[in-house]
Design a protein around this motif. Structure first.
Motif, short mmCIF file in Angstrom:
data_model
loop_
_atom_site.label_atom_id
_atom_site.label_comp_id
_atom_site.label_asym_id
_atom_site.label_seq_id
_atom_site.Cartn_x
_atom_site.Cartn_y
_atom_site.Cartn_z
N ARG A 1 -6.01 0.90 -2.38
CA ARG A 1 -5.08 0.87 -3.46
C ARG A 1 -3.59 0.38 -2.65
N LEU A 2 -3.21 1.07 -1.56
CA LEU A 2 -2.07 0.75 -0.78
C LEU A 2 -2.09 -0.86 -0.37
N VAL A 3 -3.15 -1.01 0.03
CA VAL A 3 -3.24 -2.68 0.57
C VAL A 3 -3.03 -3.41 -0.43
N GLY A 4 -3.77 -3.10 -1.89
CA GLY A 4 -3.37 -4.22 -2.94
C GLY A 4 -2.00 -4.23 -3.41
N TRP A 5 -1.40 -3.03 -3.45
CA TRP A 5 0.20 -3.25 -3.73
C TRP A 5 1.12 -3.86 -2.74
N LEU A 6 0.70 -3.91 -1.47
CA LEU A 6 1.51 -4.43 -0.39
C LEU A 6 1.02 -6.02 -0.38
N CYS A 7 -0.17 -6.45 -0.52
CA CYS A 7 -0.54 -7.69 -0.61
C CYS A 7 0.18 -8.50 -1.87
N ALA A 8 0.26 -7.72 -2.92
CA ALA A 8 0.70 -8.44 -4.14
C ALA A 8 2.21 -8.88 -3.99
N GLY A 9 2.83 -8.27 -3.18
CA GLY A 9 4.11 -8.65 -2.66
C GLY A 9 4.20 -9.67 -1.42
N SER A 10 3.13 -9.19 -0.58
CA SER A 10 3.42 -9.93 0.56
C SER A 10 3.05 -11.61 0.69
N GLY B 1 6.24 -9.89 4.03
CA GLY B 1 5.91 -11.29 4.00
C GLY B 1 6.63 -12.47 3.99
N LEU B 2 7.92 -12.16 3.51
CA LEU B 2 9.12 -13.14 4.01
C LEU B 2 9.39 -13.18 5.32
N ARG C 1 3.16 4.87 -4.09
CA ARG C 1 4.12 4.55 -4.81
C ARG C 1 4.32 3.02 -5.23
N PRO C 2 4.15 2.41 -6.21
CA PRO C 2 3.97 0.85 -6.46
C PRO C 2 5.16 0.24 -6.10
N ILE C 3 6.18 0.56 -7.03
CA ILE C 3 7.53 -0.41 -6.66
C ILE C 3 7.95 -0.65 -5.37
N PRO C 4 8.08 0.77 -4.56
CA PRO C 4 8.47 0.46 -3.07
C PRO C 4 7.68 0.01 -2.32
N THR C 5 6.15 0.25 -2.54
CA THR C 5 5.46 -0.43 -1.72
C THR C 5 4.95 -2.04 -1.70
#
Length: 294
Positions: A71-80, A148-149, A136-140
């Motif tokens: 789950r943590l991986v998913g939220w990180l990848c959604a932003g990165s 990613g940037l 924690r979705p938003i901070p993650t």
């Protein structure tokens, strides 16, 4: 043509990546530029393409060991992932990679200081299972976007920057779970950044092949050790890799870097021995206990 010296260097760096989940861009790219005279643009792109193949090897080992929070991986990848593409375009349009690299170097130095303070205050690291962490979705998501940037711009940050942020956001994660989660989230992130660099034509096949020949066995070996190693050992290695990455990002000389790493290693060894001595000292009997109770 395969460069055997580069193969050996990438093998050593890849062991560090497998052990700690970080150091690939922050160590591999400077190594190519400083010791093998590879042009910066080619070093960044070749490192990213090699990492896109190398990261899944270490991530797979941790997935099998159950030290990954998906789950943590998913939220990180959604932003990165989308931010990595943007980073590639920004690097070409505004040539901001130097500024980001120096800023990341300062951030890593601060992270080393924070880890040292935590150790002195008696922090023992996380004890929770990777699957029990409340995400924690938003901070993650924001961590993923910033990471990613930076990766898209400089090839640095898929491990070093994001793993520091995860330390702050999820202190309950054990050290090997932190490394495993970071390695798995880095797979799509690095792949997106590598694709962006491939589209710009700054990729050199012979460099990437040399990196892969050394990196694949190195990262597998490092990940196998990491999934079984004590948390304290991994955290010590994290601190050393952070320090080395920061100094090279800040263009420290080889003499300064070696001296700083030697001093840091000495401090870690002394601290480890002191902790072992304290643990070996038996607790004194309670003076308030009655003779009969004793």
């Amino acid at each position: 043509m395969i460069d055997l010296a580069l193969v050996g260097g990438s093998f050593l760096v890849a062991i560090v990546v497998g052990l700690t989940g970080m150091g690939g861009g922050a160590l591999m790219t400077p190594m190519m530029m400083l010791f093998f005279n590879v042009p910066p643009l080619a070093a960044v792109s070749s490192d990213l393409v090699a990492s896109a193949v190398m990261k899944p090897v270490g991530g797979f080992v941790h997935l099998r060991r159950g030290t990954v929070n998906l789950r943590l991986v998913g939220w990180l990848c959604a932003g990165s992932v989308p931010a990595a593409f943007c980073g590639v375009f920004l690097a070409r349009a505004f040539a901001v990679s130097d500024a980001v690299t120096y800023a990341l170097g300062v951030a890593l130095l601060l992270a080393v200081a924070g880890m040292a303070v935590k150790t002195l205050l008696g922090g023992r690291g996380g004890t929770a299972s990777a699957h029990d962490i409340v995400v924690r979705p938003i901070p993650t998501l924001l961590v993923g976007m910033v990471g990613g940037l930076v990766v898209g711009i400089s090839s640095v940050g898929s491990g070093s920057l994001i793993i520091v942020a995860l330390l702050a956001l999820y202190p309950a994660l054990k050290a090997n779970q932190l490394v495993g989660t970071d390695l798995v989230q880095a797979v799509p992130l690095v792949a997106a950044a590598a694709l962006g660099h491939l589209l710009f034509g700054d990729f050199q096949l012979h460099l990437t092949l040399s990196l892969l020949i050394g990196s694949l066995p190195g990262v597998y070996l490092g990940a196998r050790i990491s999934s079984r190693a004590p948390g304290g050992l991994i955290r010590a290695l994290l601190a050393i890799v952070l320090l080395a990455s920061a100094l090279k990002l800040l263009d420290a000389s080889n003499v300064v870097t070696v001296a700083a790493l030697a001093a840091a290693t000495a401090v870690i060894v002394v601290g480890w021995r002191l902790r072992r001595r304290r643990a070996a000292v038996p607790a004194e009997p309670d003076a308030a206990m009655s003779p009969a109770a004793r």
